[in-house]
Scaffold this active site. Structure first.
Site, PDB file in Angstrom:
ATOM      1  N   ASP A  95       0.795  -1.253  -0.104  1.00 19.04           N
ATOM      2  CA  ASP A  95       0.071   0.116   0.094  1.00 19.04           C
ATOM      3  C   ASP A  95       0.804   1.353  -0.027  1.00 19.04           C
ATOM      4  O   ASP A  95       1.893   1.336   0.785  1.00 19.04           O
ATOM      5  CB  ASP A  95      -0.723  -0.081   1.196  1.00 19.04           C
ATOM      6  CG  ASP A  95      -1.642   1.131   1.606  1.00 19.04           C
ATOM      7  OD1 ASP A  95      -2.091   1.722   0.524  1.00 19.04           O
ATOM      8  OD2 ASP A  95      -2.401   1.311   2.583  1.00 19.04           O
ATOM      9  N   ASP A  97       0.678   5.381  -0.024  1.00 20.93           N
ATOM     10  CA  ASP A  97      -0.359   6.468   0.200  1.00 20.93           C
ATOM     11  C   ASP A  97       0.454   7.768   0.097  1.00 20.93           C
ATOM     12  O   ASP A  97       1.338   8.217   0.841  1.00 20.93           O
ATOM     13  CB  ASP A  97      -1.007   6.443   1.415  1.00 20.93           C
ATOM     14  CG  ASP A  97      -2.078   7.313   1.859  1.00 20.93           C
ATOM     15  OD1 ASP A  97      -2.191   8.149   1.166  1.00 20.93           O
ATOM     16  OD2 ASP A  97      -2.993   6.882   2.698  1.00 20.93           O
ATOM     17  N   ASP A 285       3.322   0.974   3.389  1.00 18.68           N
ATOM     18  CA  ASP A 285       2.910   0.938   4.818  1.00 18.68           C
ATOM     19  C   ASP A 285       3.045  -0.691   5.293  1.00 18.68           C
ATOM     20  O   ASP A 285       2.457  -1.465   4.692  1.00 18.68           O
ATOM     21  CB  ASP A 285       1.281   1.093   4.934  1.00 18.68           C
ATOM     22  CG  ASP A 285       0.640   0.860   6.341  1.00 18.68           C
ATOM     23  OD1 ASP A 285       1.355   0.216   7.171  1.00 18.68           O
ATOM     24  OD2 ASP A 285      -0.249   1.258   6.490  1.00 18.68           O
TER      25      ASP A 285
END
Ligand SMILES: [Zn+2]
Ligand SMILES: [Zn+2]
Length: 377
Positions: A95, A97, A285
């Site tokens: 992930d 972001d 992450d």
């Protein structure tokens, strides 16, 4: 969310799932996956399973979830409680972001919303209307945010492919539906990895724990000749080669670089390595990658933080999330916008707005409502 806004958002999601079920991807081995979804007004439902895409689509139109999730894991009994599911393997996921990249553009498009009264503020502070301390950050990603996140994706793909030998065809890249990207790795070999090995991979791609010893520099190193015998070349694989390529353009520069490192000392080189890791590693992450029992946003479904969909990016350079992921209807609706920085969806630019009642296409209205910046009127 108050009722009229909730109805507008729900209606637009329903229409999407009804008309565009082709967007929703059928995950590999669907019958071995656990599904879950978030309801608009009633919390999370988990431990569901679907035989096929037809069954899944019927469920989406019937219950109109705000968010839909699917396990990265394959189970013998996907509907059983976690302890009894019986783990068979899991995709490796990452992930990225843009919100976590400390970008300077953030201050132009982040606002703070009071969870108590809905007041929108441009600065982080206690609510200026009701003095509540319950404030939440909301950000409307800009092109710069997306470009920065894309750069992380490209670094990650390179690390996975060149260093860890994962084939590019085993990697699928998706826009997350909000500020970032998800990478799914489908590999028979990696599927069996337990959480600690996944944590090691997360550390590796982030460049965590790089130490000077990895390139032959020890605390008591003095002799240039001795260090050169252990020092990497720009052709080395893995982090050794990556570090060498940051430090020099040509292997002929090795003696000069080693001399400089020894002159400045071990601690200073350690700091330099941390900087190289931050720049050359991928900002992911790690918790997401480590968690083998996570249910993760399903490809092709809508993210209720934005009203944008999680969609595949086959060509990361040309990919434009504000067009490709903007999937809701175009019909105009009235909204009251408390505050909004300028933003772009499809080929249209909107805002900035402040305490204005305006007519917007449904996709833009839902975007602002999902962000907590507008209400339907
Ligand atoms: Zn307030
Ligand atoms: Zn930005």
């Amino acid at each position: 969310m108050e009722e009229q806004s909730l109805n507008l958002v729900k209606q637009s999601f329903k229409e999407f799932y009804f008309k565009h079920s082709d967007y929703v991807e059928t995950p590999l081995r669907i019958e071995e996956r656990e599904f879950g979804y978030m309801q608009f007004d009633n919390g999370m439902v988990r431990h569901l399973s679907f035989k096929d895409k037809g069954e899944l689509n019927v469920h989406l139109v019937k219950y109109i979830p705000s968010d839909v999730y699917c396990s990265c894991a394959y189970y013998i009994n996907p509907t059983a409680p976690i302890q009894e599911k019986i783990f068979k393997g899991a995709d490796l996921i990452f992930d990225i972001d843009a919100d976590e990249l400390s970008l300077t553009c953030m201050k132009e498009h982040e606002v703070w919303i009071c969870n108590n009264c809905g007041n929108v503020m441009t600065l982080k502070q206690n609510c200026t209307k009701c003095e509540s301390v319950k404030i939440e950050k909301v950000s409307l990603a800009c092109d710069n945010c997306i470009d920065a996140a894309k750069k992380e994706v490209k670094k990650l793909v390179s690390l996975l492919h060149e260093d860890l030998g994962i084939q590019e065809k085993e990697i699928k890249i998706y826009f997350s539906g909000n500020h970032g990207f998800h990478l799914h790795v489908y590999s028979k070999e990696l599927e069996q990895l337990e959480a600690p090995s996944r944590a090691d991979i997360a550390d590796y791609v982030a460049g965590n724990n790089l130490i000077p010893e990895a390139v032959g520099i020890r605390r008591n190193s003095k002799s240039v000749r001795e260090v050169i015998s252990r020092f990497p070349t720009i052709d080395d694989i893995g982090w050794r080669g990556r570090i060498a390529r940051v430090l020099m353009k040509d292997n002929k520069e090795r003696p000069r670089i080693v001399k400089r490192i020894l002159k400045n000392g071990y601690s200073q080189f350690k700091e330099e390595l941390n900087r190289i890791a931050r720049e050359s590693g991928a900002h992911i992450d790690p918790k997401v990658t480590m968690d083998i029992h996570r249910v993760f946003r399903l490809q092709g479904t809508i993210n209720s933080k934005s009203g944008l969909a999680k969609v595949p990016c086959n060509n990361i350079d040309d990919f434009d999330p504000f067009t490709s992921a903007c999937v809701l209807a175009e019909d105009q609706v009235n909204v009251h916008v408390r505050y909004s920085p300028k933003f772009r969806l499809r080929e249209n630019s909107f805002g900035p707005f402040k305490e204005q009642t305006i007519r917007l296409p449904t996709y833009a209205a839902v975007y602002l409502i999902c962000k907590g910046l507008a209400t339907a009127v």
